[in-house]
Design a protein around this motif. Structure first.
Motif, mmCIF file in Angstrom:
data_model
loop_
_atom_site.group_PDB
_atom_site.id
_atom_site.type_symbol
_atom_site.label_atom_id
_atom_site.label_comp_id
_atom_site.label_asym_id
_atom_site.label_seq_id
_atom_site.Cartn_x
_atom_site.Cartn_y
_atom_site.Cartn_z
ATOM 1 N N ALA A 221 -2.079 -1.670 6.483
ATOM 2 C CA ALA A 221 -2.016 -0.293 6.985
ATOM 3 C C ALA A 221 -1.963 0.712 5.844
ATOM 4 N N THR A 222 -1.271 0.360 4.754
ATOM 5 C CA THR A 222 -1.193 1.245 3.592
ATOM 6 C C THR A 222 -2.561 1.397 2.945
ATOM 7 N N GLU A 223 -3.303 0.312 2.826
ATOM 8 C CA GLU A 223 -4.649 0.389 2.277
ATOM 9 C C GLU A 223 -5.534 1.295 3.135
ATOM 10 N N GLU A 224 -5.410 1.186 4.438
ATOM 11 C CA GLU A 224 -6.222 2.018 5.329
ATOM 12 C C GLU A 224 -5.893 3.496 5.144
ATOM 13 N N PHE A 225 -4.601 3.816 5.044
ATOM 14 C CA PHE A 225 -4.183 5.212 4.894
ATOM 15 C C PHE A 225 -4.706 5.803 3.589
ATOM 16 N N TYR A 226 -4.410 5.168 2.461
ATOM 17 C CA TYR A 226 -4.793 5.741 1.168
ATOM 18 C C TYR A 226 -6.292 5.607 0.913
ATOM 19 N N GLY A 227 -6.908 4.585 1.486
ATOM 20 C CA GLY A 227 -8.349 4.476 1.353
ATOM 21 C C GLY A 227 -9.055 5.642 2.017
ATOM 22 N N ALA A 228 -8.566 6.018 3.210
ATOM 23 C CA ALA A 228 -9.170 7.145 3.920
ATOM 24 C C ALA A 228 -8.811 8.478 3.277
ATOM 25 N N LEU A 229 -7.605 8.580 2.723
ATOM 26 C CA LEU A 229 -7.157 9.856 2.152
ATOM 27 C C LEU A 229 -7.773 10.119 0.778
ATOM 28 N N PHE A 230 -7.784 9.115 -0.084
ATOM 29 C CA PHE A 230 -8.193 9.312 -1.471
ATOM 30 C C PHE A 230 -9.509 8.627 -1.833
ATOM 31 N N GLY A 231 -10.098 7.898 -0.906
ATOM 32 C CA GLY A 231 -11.319 7.175 -1.241
ATOM 33 C C GLY A 231 -11.080 5.960 -2.109
ATOM 34 N N TRP A 232 -9.874 5.375 -2.025
ATOM 35 C CA TRP A 232 -9.552 4.218 -2.854
ATOM 36 C C TRP A 232 -10.189 2.946 -2.301
ATOM 37 N N GLU A 233 -10.564 2.062 -3.202
ATOM 38 C CA GLU A 233 -10.896 0.687 -2.889
ATOM 39 C C GLU A 233 -9.811 -0.188 -3.508
ATOM 40 N N PHE A 234 -9.690 -1.417 -3.043
ATOM 41 C CA PHE A 234 -8.574 -2.251 -3.465
ATOM 42 C C PHE A 234 -9.056 -3.616 -3.949
ATOM 43 N N ARG A 235 -8.432 -4.076 -5.047
ATOM 44 C CA ARG A 235 -8.720 -5.381 -5.613
ATOM 45 C C ARG A 235 -7.399 -6.103 -5.880
ATOM 46 N N PRO A 236 -7.399 -7.447 -5.804
ATOM 47 C CA PRO A 236 -6.158 -8.190 -6.068
ATOM 48 C C PRO A 236 -5.619 -7.906 -7.466
ATOM 49 N N GLY A 237 -4.279 -7.831 -7.563
ATOM 50 C CA GLY A 237 -3.618 -7.624 -8.844
ATOM 51 C C GLY A 237 -3.008 -8.923 -9.351
ATOM 52 N N PRO A 238 -2.120 -8.843 -10.346
ATOM 53 C CA PRO A 238 -1.513 -10.051 -10.914
ATOM 54 C C PRO A 238 -0.758 -10.864 -9.864
ATOM 55 N N GLU A 239 -1.002 -12.173 -9.799
ATOM 56 C CA GLU A 239 -0.350 -13.031 -8.821
ATOM 57 C C GLU A 239 1.156 -13.100 -9.035
ATOM 58 N N GLN A 240 1.603 -12.896 -10.269
ATOM 59 C CA GLN A 240 3.035 -12.979 -10.565
ATOM 60 C C GLN A 240 3.833 -11.904 -9.834
ATOM 61 N N LEU A 241 3.162 -10.849 -9.366
ATOM 62 C CA LEU A 241 3.847 -9.760 -8.673
ATOM 63 C C LEU A 241 3.861 -9.967 -7.165
ATOM 64 N N GLY A 242 3.468 -11.160 -6.700
ATOM 65 C CA GLY A 242 3.426 -11.411 -5.269
ATOM 66 C C GLY A 242 2.200 -10.750 -4.659
ATOM 67 N N VAL B 118 -2.021 -5.334 -4.910
ATOM 68 C CA VAL B 118 -3.403 -4.912 -5.120
ATOM 69 C C VAL B 118 -3.426 -3.710 -6.053
ATOM 70 N N ARG B 119 -4.551 -3.554 -6.730
ATOM 71 C CA ARG B 119 -4.792 -2.349 -7.513
ATOM 72 C C ARG B 119 -5.724 -1.448 -6.734
ATOM 73 N N ALA B 120 -5.390 -0.176 -6.695
ATOM 74 C CA ALA B 120 -6.251 0.823 -6.062
ATOM 75 C C ALA B 120 -7.227 1.347 -7.093
ATOM 76 N N LEU B 121 -8.504 1.390 -6.730
ATOM 77 C CA LEU B 121 -9.557 1.850 -7.634
ATOM 78 C C LEU B 121 -10.214 3.101 -7.082
ATOM 79 N N ARG B 122 -10.498 4.011 -7.986
ATOM 80 C CA ARG B 122 -11.284 5.200 -7.676
ATOM 81 C C ARG B 122 -12.467 5.228 -8.633
ATOM 82 N N ALA C 65 -3.744 3.048 -9.373
ATOM 83 C CA ALA C 65 -2.408 2.844 -8.817
ATOM 84 C C ALA C 65 -2.285 1.399 -8.352
ATOM 85 N N GLY C 66 -1.058 0.979 -8.099
ATOM 86 C CA GLY C 66 -0.806 -0.360 -7.591
ATOM 87 C C GLY C 66 0.011 -0.304 -6.311
ATOM 88 N N VAL C 67 -0.228 -1.262 -5.412
ATOM 89 C CA VAL C 67 0.523 -1.349 -4.161
ATOM 90 C C VAL C 67 0.922 -2.803 -3.949
#
Length: 267
Positions: free
Chosen positions: A35-56, A59-63, A69-71
């Motif tokens: 749901a967070t990805e949907e909100f910020y993706g629609a608001l800021f045009g972000w795309e998302f990619r997996p981040g470091p596995e050590q952080l559980g 995802v990283r937000a890309l523009r 940013a990271g979520v």
């Protein structure tokens, strides 16, 4: 407030690290990642990619192909406040964490490695405001700031600006420039003569349910339009748009309650 640092480096080289003490990243821990990805993706045009596995789950937000940013996802049993956290660059996170402790702050997480991306710690200043420390390896932080959909500014709201500004000055090397005003307690933090963040003291007017906290400002093309999109996407408007020294801004919250500001910067 626009920084395209690193974009034009030759031969595909990684961007240069941010100077120590510079705000270099922002992250958000939530309960509902999709749901967070949907909100910020629609608001800021972000795309998302997996981040470091050590952080559980993270995802990283890309523009425009650049990480901004990271979520991550909070464990189900952790009922921590949902809030954006700014990270300050460091060339030695262990030493910076020691400085935080020696200056009256606390370290709640780390220092720990985030895979080959870098090393981090999360702490709080003497007033209780939470911030991060980032020592880069392969991930230097955001390379774009101040363009639509990217971080533009960070401001700390606290009880009194002077002692907290001194804390950040000692830990990160910031120089404080106080606003001369009888009714405004405000300090701008500088590095090498460049403004990087601000501290705003509210005294007893600081809401008890919030306490001292950092607010990240994200750049938008049109503040009023962004506010309407926040409402449409299920967020809340906490302070309507108004004009200020850094542009037209508004304070809003996402559907999980994370507060942030949107700002249409002065051109």
């Amino acid at each position: 407030m626009t920084d395209a640092r690193g974009n034009a480096r030759p031969n595909g080289e990684a961007p240069a690290p941010h100077p120590p003490g510079t705000p270099c990243w922002v992250s958000l821990m939530v309960h509902g990642l999709e749901a967070t990805e949907e909100f910020y993706g629609a608001l800021f045009g972000w795309e998302f990619r997996p981040g470091p596995e050590q952080l559980g789950p993270y995802v990283r937000a890309l523009r425009d192909g650049h990480a901004v940013a990271g979520v991550g996802v909070l464990p189900p049993d952790r009922r921590l406040p949902i809030a954006w956290t700014p990270y300050f660059a460091s060339d030695d996170v262990n030493a910076t964490a020691d400085a935080v402790r020696s200056c009256g702050g606390t370290i709640g997480v780390g220092p720990l490695d985030a895979g080959d991306a870098g090393r981090l710690a999360i702490g709080s200043d003497p007033g209780g405001a939470v911030f991060g420390i980032w020592q880069p390896a392969t991930h230097t932080g955001h390379v774009l700031t101040g363009t639509p959909g990217t971080p533009a500014w960070n401001e700390l709201t606290t009880y009194e600006s002077a002692p907290v500004a001194k804390f950040y000055g000692t830990v990160f090397g910031h120089d404080g420039e106080r606003t001369v005003s009888a009714d405004l307690d405000h300090v701008t933090l500088h590095l090498d003569g460049r403004p990087v963040a601000a501290v705003h003291g509210l005294g007893r007017a600081l809401p008890r349910d919030r306490g001292p906290h950092w607010t990240t400002y994200f750049a938008v093309a049109d503040t009023d339009d962004a506010v309407e999109r926040v409402r449409h996407l299920g967020g809340r408007v906490l302070r309507p748009p108004r004009d200020g020294d850094r542009g037209r801004s508004a304070l809003v919250a996402d559907p999980e309650g994370a507060r942030f500001a949107v700002v249409q910067t002065v051109r």
